[in-house]
Design a protein around this motif. Structure first.
Motif, PDB file in Angstrom:
ATOM      1  N   SER A 136       0.866  -1.181   0.000  1.00 34.07           N
ATOM      2  CA  SER A 136       0.000   0.000   0.000  1.00 34.07           C
ATOM      3  C   SER A 136       0.901   1.230   0.000  1.00 34.07           C
ATOM      4  CB  SER A 136      -0.869  -0.004   1.253  1.00 34.07           C
ATOM      5  OG  SER A 136      -0.054   0.156   2.396  1.00 34.07           O
ATOM      6  N   PRO A 137       0.355   2.411  -0.298  1.00 33.33           N
ATOM      7  CA  PRO A 137       1.185   3.618  -0.228  1.00 33.33           C
ATOM      8  C   PRO A 137       1.842   3.787   1.141  1.00 33.33           C
ATOM      9  CG  PRO A 137      -0.856   4.116  -1.349  1.00 33.33           C
ATOM     10  CD  PRO A 137      -0.980   2.704  -0.826  1.00 33.33           C
ATOM     11  N   LYS A 138       1.124   3.456   2.205  1.00 38.19           N
ATOM     12  CA  LYS A 138       1.676   3.584   3.556  1.00 38.19           C
ATOM     13  C   LYS A 138       2.874   2.646   3.756  1.00 38.19           C
ATOM     14  CE  LYS A 138       0.269   3.448   8.377  1.00 38.19           C
ATOM     15  NZ  LYS A 138      -0.836   3.219   9.305  1.00 38.19           N
ATOM     16  N   MET A 139       2.768   1.416   3.264  1.00 34.24           N
ATOM     17  CA  MET A 139       3.852   0.449   3.398  1.00 34.24           C
ATOM     18  C   MET A 139       5.075   0.877   2.581  1.00 34.24           C
ATOM     19  SD  MET A 139       3.897  -3.619   2.477  1.00 34.24           S
ATOM     20  CE  MET A 139       2.566  -3.981   3.596  1.00 34.24           C
ATOM     21  N   ILE A 140       4.841   1.385   1.389  1.00 34.90           N
ATOM     22  CA  ILE A 140       5.946   1.854   0.536  1.00 34.90           C
ATOM     23  C   ILE A 140       6.649   3.032   1.198  1.00 34.90           C
ATOM     24  CG2 ILE A 140       6.545   2.856  -1.711  1.00 34.90           C
ATOM     25  CD1 ILE A 140       4.054   1.266  -2.806  1.00 34.90           C
ATOM     26  N   LYS A 141       5.866   3.973   1.724  1.00 37.15           N
ATOM     27  CA  LYS A 141       6.450   5.134   2.402  1.00 37.15           C
ATOM     28  C   LYS A 141       7.289   4.725   3.607  1.00 37.15           C
ATOM     29  CE  LYS A 141       3.122   8.703   1.203  1.00 37.15           C
ATOM     30  NZ  LYS A 141       2.103   9.629   1.708  1.00 37.15           N
ATOM     31  N   SER A 142       6.781   3.793   4.391  1.00 40.80           N
ATOM     32  CA  SER A 142       7.533   3.390   5.579  1.00 40.80           C
ATOM     33  C   SER A 142       8.825   2.656   5.195  1.00 40.80           C
ATOM     34  CB  SER A 142       6.677   2.543   6.515  1.00 40.80           C
ATOM     35  OG  SER A 142       6.370   1.302   5.933  1.00 40.80           O
ATOM     36  N   SER A 143       8.825   1.963   4.076  1.00 40.79           N
ATOM     37  CA  SER A 143      10.034   1.258   3.614  1.00 40.79           C
ATOM     38  C   SER A 143      11.104   2.214   3.110  1.00 40.79           C
ATOM     39  CB  SER A 143       9.677   0.278   2.498  1.00 40.79           C
ATOM     40  OG  SER A 143       8.803  -0.710   2.950  1.00 40.79           O
ATOM     41  N   LEU A 144      10.679   3.351   2.553  1.00 36.79           N
ATOM     42  CA  LEU A 144      11.621   4.273   1.911  1.00 36.79           C
ATOM     43  C   LEU A 144      11.935   5.532   2.713  1.00 36.79           C
ATOM     44  CD1 LEU A 144      10.236   4.154  -1.744  1.00 36.79           C
ATOM     45  CD2 LEU A 144      12.193   2.911  -0.805  1.00 36.79           C
TER      46      LEU A 144
END
Length: 74
Positions: free
Chosen positions: A17-25
């Motif tokens: 999800s956008p939230k998961m991608i943001k937290s990874s990067l």
């Protein structure tokens, strides 16, 4: 002074999800924007834009999440 690169690409992923991608990067750059891409009909394409000192690291992380498309580095 370390060089900074602006990255813009489409990340095709079905399990994120956008939230998961943001937290990874988040820890690898600044000005991070992740939103759904309107270019593709599929709902699993996300447009990612960020500024980073290490594009290779960002792309390595994203390749674990899905497939990178339409990459632009400035």
């Amino acid at each position: 002074m370390t060089a900074k690169y602006t990255l813009e690409f489409i990340l095709h992923t079905k399990n994120s999800s956008p939230k998961m991608i943001k937290s990874s990067l988040a820890e690898f750059g600044n000005d991070l924007i992740v939103d759904e891409s309107q270019e593709q009909e599929e709902k699993c394409n996300y447009r990612v834009r960020m500024v980073t000192e290490d594009p290779t690291l960002v792309f390595d992380i994203c390749s674990q999440l899905g497939r990178i498309r339409s990459m632009k580095v400035e």
